[in-house]
Scaffold this motif. Sequence first.
Motif, short mmCIF file in Angstrom:
data_model
loop_
_atom_site.label_atom_id
_atom_site.label_comp_id
_atom_site.label_asym_id
_atom_site.label_seq_id
_atom_site.Cartn_x
_atom_site.Cartn_y
_atom_site.Cartn_z
N ARG A 4 23.67 -31.25 -24.14
CA ARG A 4 24.26 -31.30 -22.79
C ARG A 4 23.43 -32.15 -21.84
O ARG A 4 23.98 -32.85 -21.01
N GLU A 15 32.18 -42.10 -14.57
CA GLU A 15 33.23 -41.40 -15.29
C GLU A 15 33.46 -42.05 -16.66
O GLU A 15 33.44 -43.28 -16.77
N LEU A 44 31.41 -31.29 -24.58
CA LEU A 44 32.16 -31.62 -23.36
C LEU A 44 33.03 -30.44 -22.93
O LEU A 44 33.09 -30.10 -21.74
N ASP A 45 33.68 -29.79 -23.88
CA ASP A 45 34.51 -28.62 -23.56
C ASP A 45 33.66 -27.49 -22.98
O ASP A 45 34.04 -26.86 -21.98
N GLU A 48 32.47 -28.43 -19.45
CA GLU A 48 33.55 -28.29 -18.47
C GLU A 48 33.73 -26.82 -18.11
O GLU A 48 33.86 -26.47 -16.94
N ILE A 53 30.62 -30.46 -15.62
CA ILE A 53 31.41 -31.69 -15.55
C ILE A 53 32.84 -31.33 -15.18
O ILE A 53 33.27 -30.19 -15.37
N ALA A 54 33.53 -32.30 -14.66
CA ALA A 54 34.95 -32.14 -14.35
C ALA A 54 35.72 -33.12 -15.22
O ALA A 54 35.23 -34.20 -15.54
N ALA A 55 36.92 -32.72 -15.60
CA ALA A 55 37.76 -33.58 -16.43
C ALA A 55 39.08 -33.81 -15.72
O ALA A 55 39.60 -32.92 -15.04
N ARG A 56 39.58 -35.01 -15.87
CA ARG A 56 40.92 -35.30 -15.38
C ARG A 56 41.65 -36.03 -16.49
O ARG A 56 41.05 -36.75 -17.30
N ARG A 67 41.22 -37.92 -21.50
CA ARG A 67 40.50 -37.16 -20.49
C ARG A 67 39.27 -37.93 -20.08
O ARG A 67 38.53 -38.45 -20.92
N PHE A 69 35.71 -37.71 -17.92
CA PHE A 69 34.73 -36.71 -17.49
C PHE A 69 33.80 -37.31 -16.45
O PHE A 69 33.44 -38.49 -16.53
N THR A 72 29.66 -32.99 -12.00
CA THR A 72 29.88 -32.18 -10.80
C THR A 72 28.53 -32.03 -10.10
O THR A 72 27.49 -32.41 -10.64
#
Length: 187
Positions: A4, A15, A44-45, A48, A53-56, A67, A69, A72
């Motif tokens: 991580r 991103e 990554l999962d 999140e 981290i944030a995912a869009r 996705r 990443f 945050t």
Amino acid sequence: MALRNAVLAALLEGEASGYDLAKGFDASVANFWMATPQQLYRELDRMEGDGLIAARTVVQERRPNKRLFSLTEAGRAALTAFTAEASKPTAIRDELLVKVQAVDEGDAGAVRAGVAERLAWSRAKLARYERLRDRLLDGRTESDHLARADRIGPYLTLMRGLAFERENIRWGEQVLAVLDQRQGAVN
């Protein structure tokens, strides 16, 4: 060190999709941290879920959705905390070195082949790292880049990777020369 932390550091570039991170790991971070794409996607999962981290999701017409990443504030804080921790020295754990250690009792030809394979691998990695260095420098001198670049961390770690592979090449060439010389003395 946890994967991580390497992911958080990689996301400092901005991103990125999981695919981009995996490619980036292979091109740059691999000189000090290895991870398979499967390990990376699992991490990554988890990250999140932990809010680091944030995912869009980006909808794509002719390709599967992807996705992206990003870090945050919690992720940045975790990375800052990690950089403040004392680092433990690494220890070499290398199966090839055990074989070289035992070459006098083992199959010298097989050990020589293993060293030659490692030498070829190191030469290929060095060539990749040199191409990456040229891209990062983008026509600037190293001193200019280090004095003026927005981020110097990627270049500093690349310098270590270059030195590591150069030393692997020097060592491998020396081992092959010794093994060849000893084989010639036996015949």
